[in-house]
Design an enzyme around this catalytic site. Structure first.
Site, PDB file in Angstrom:
ATOM      1  N   ASP A  69      -6.786  30.116  11.565  1.00  0.00           N
ATOM      2  CA  ASP A  69      -8.193  30.526  11.685  1.00  0.00           C
ATOM      3  C   ASP A  69      -8.236  31.854  12.443  1.00  0.00           C
ATOM      4  OD1 ASP A  69     -10.928  30.804  12.091  1.00  0.00           O
ATOM      5  OD2 ASP A  69     -11.234  28.696  12.597  1.00  0.00           O
ATOM      6  N   ASP A 103     -14.661  35.965  10.211  1.00  0.00           N
ATOM      7  CA  ASP A 103     -14.099  34.685  10.664  1.00  0.00           C
ATOM      8  C   ASP A 103     -13.650  33.951   9.412  1.00  0.00           C
ATOM      9  OD1 ASP A 103     -13.587  32.299  12.013  1.00  0.00           O
ATOM     10  OD2 ASP A 103     -15.693  31.888  12.478  1.00  0.00           O
ATOM     11  N   HIS A 133     -21.687  28.770  10.603  1.00  0.00           N
ATOM     12  CA  HIS A 133     -22.595  29.448  11.538  1.00  0.00           C
ATOM     13  C   HIS A 133     -22.961  30.827  11.025  1.00  0.00           C
ATOM     14  CE1 HIS A 133     -18.853  31.545  12.819  1.00  0.00           C
ATOM     15  NE2 HIS A 133     -18.305  30.380  12.560  1.00  0.00           N
ATOM     16  N   HIS A 165     -21.001  32.983  16.944  1.00  0.00           N
ATOM     17  CA  HIS A 165     -21.889  31.857  16.627  1.00  0.00           C
ATOM     18  C   HIS A 165     -23.300  32.309  17.007  1.00  0.00           C
ATOM     19  CE1 HIS A 165     -18.873  28.581  15.853  1.00  0.00           C
ATOM     20  NE2 HIS A 165     -18.134  29.589  16.249  1.00  0.00           N
ATOM     21  N   GLU A 186     -17.573  26.826   6.715  1.00  0.00           N
ATOM     22  CA  GLU A 186     -16.267  26.294   7.111  1.00  0.00           C
ATOM     23  C   GLU A 186     -16.201  24.777   7.114  1.00  0.00           C
ATOM     24  OE1 GLU A 186     -14.917  26.904  11.169  1.00  0.00           O
ATOM     25  OE2 GLU A 186     -16.771  27.927  11.676  1.00  0.00           O
ATOM     26  N   GLU A 195     -12.343  28.405   5.490  1.00  0.00           N
ATOM     27  CA  GLU A 195     -13.506  29.141   5.989  1.00  0.00           C
ATOM     28  C   GLU A 195     -13.535  30.525   5.371  1.00  0.00           C
ATOM     29  OE1 GLU A 195     -13.477  29.922  10.223  1.00  0.00           O
ATOM     30  OE2 GLU A 195     -15.645  30.298  10.223  1.00  0.00           O
TER      31      GLU A 195
HETATM   32 MN    MN Z   1     -16.222  29.956  12.268  1.00  0.00          MN
HETATM   33 MN    MN Z   2     -12.983  30.308  12.248  1.00  0.00          MN
END
Ligand code: MN
Ligand code: MN
Length: 295
Positions: A90, A101, A163, A171, A196, A279
């Site tokens: 990640d 992200d 998010h 976030h 995600e 994600e």
């Molecule tokens: Mn994330």
């Molecule tokens: Mn992530």
């Protein structure tokens, strides 16, 4: 009626950050071989991000098996991956606050023991992105994700969510649950979001595990502490890895900063189930979701 739009003025920068994060993610998946050390993979991924003109938006998370998220190797971590490990890679990257992200899951050694877990989150993230509409409901995405995971006989992890993302804010306030019935929110055209899904063969909920070697300043340190101010100037309130602090300063700095730091526990599956994750960073475009985190 004129529709509200939310495109960042420097959309090209967001695309570039996401492209770099995707390249780093793919590098991590390739390096996840039996006998590889998680610390060396983490350092290679973060070097890739920096070498391509971005900065890590958070320490790369290399959570394994029942660890769902928030584990990054510590500075002298010598643990090696073993055949059959289910590793989540990640990655966060940002360019002047334009944050991406993205994550994926790999079975170490390339076997097919955990293929259904990996397929489930690939199906789920694709179904989630297809359900994105400007002015459309977030719940439609949540529903699509949960259905795709349950279709593989697995459970979505209910207490981890996607998010919205804003400049310097990973976030940003809008959650994208991985199960339906949790949100009344809608998407705005031009908004950047992370979708995600997490799937598990356990209970579908997480608990706090041990410290995952990730910390964040929750408030500025005292002005007369030169060492802590140097760290605060470098990281501000973004999450950072203890291994990013020079070895000569690490123990004293982290001990002294304790009152000012938030430390993150590893999120582990409650019943010890295996957890997979996929994600993407997604632009809510005029015609639907566009995946930005592609190489
Ligand atoms: Mn994330
Ligand atoms: Mn992530």
């Amino acid at each position: 009626m004129r529709r509200l739009k939310n495109y960042p003025p420097d959309l090209d920068r967001w695309r570039e950050a996401a492209r770099i994060a995707a390249g780093a993610r793919e590098l991590g998946l390739r390096l996840a071989l039996p006998g590889a050390r998680r610390r060396e993979i983490a350092e290679a991924i973060e070097a890739f991000v920096r070498d391509h003109g971005a900065e890590p938006a958070f320490p790369v998370n290399l959570s394994r098996n029942e660890e769902a998220a928030h584990y990054t190797p510590h500075a002298d971590d010598t643990a090696e991956l073993v055949d059959g490990d289910l590793l989540k890679v990640d990655v966060g990257a940002h360019i002047e606050g334009a944050v991406a992200d993205t994550a994926d899951t790999v079975e170490v050694g390339g076997g097919r023991r955990h293929a259904h877990l990996i397929d489930a989150v690939h199906d789920a993230v694709a179904a989630g992105v297809r359900a994105v509409r400007p002015d459309g409901s977030v719940d439609a995405v949540s529903r699509a994700i949960a259905e795709a995971i349950r279709a593989r006989g697995l459970k979505p992890v209910t207490d981890l969510t996607g998010h919205s993302i804003e400049r310097y804010l990973l976030h940003a306030g809008k959650s994208i649950p991985n199960v339906p019935g949790m949100t009344d929110a809608s998407f705005l055209e031009g908004e950047i979001v992370a979708i995600e899904p997490f799937a598990t063969n356990g209970e579908g909920r997480i608990a706090n595990g041990p410290f995952g070697n990730i910390v964040r300043f929750r408030r500025p340190p005292p002005a007369d502490d030169e060492l802590l101010n140097r760290l605060f100037t470098r990281f501000r309130t973004l999450p950072f890895a203890t291994r990013w602090v020079a070895a000569s300063e690490r123990t004293v700095a982290l001990e002294r900063a304790r009152r000012y730091l938030q430390s993150y526990p590893v999120f582990v599956e409650r019943r010890g189930g295996l957890v997979s994750q996929a994600e993407h960073t997604v632009l809510v475009g005029a015609n639907g979701g566009e995946i930005l985190s592609v190489t």
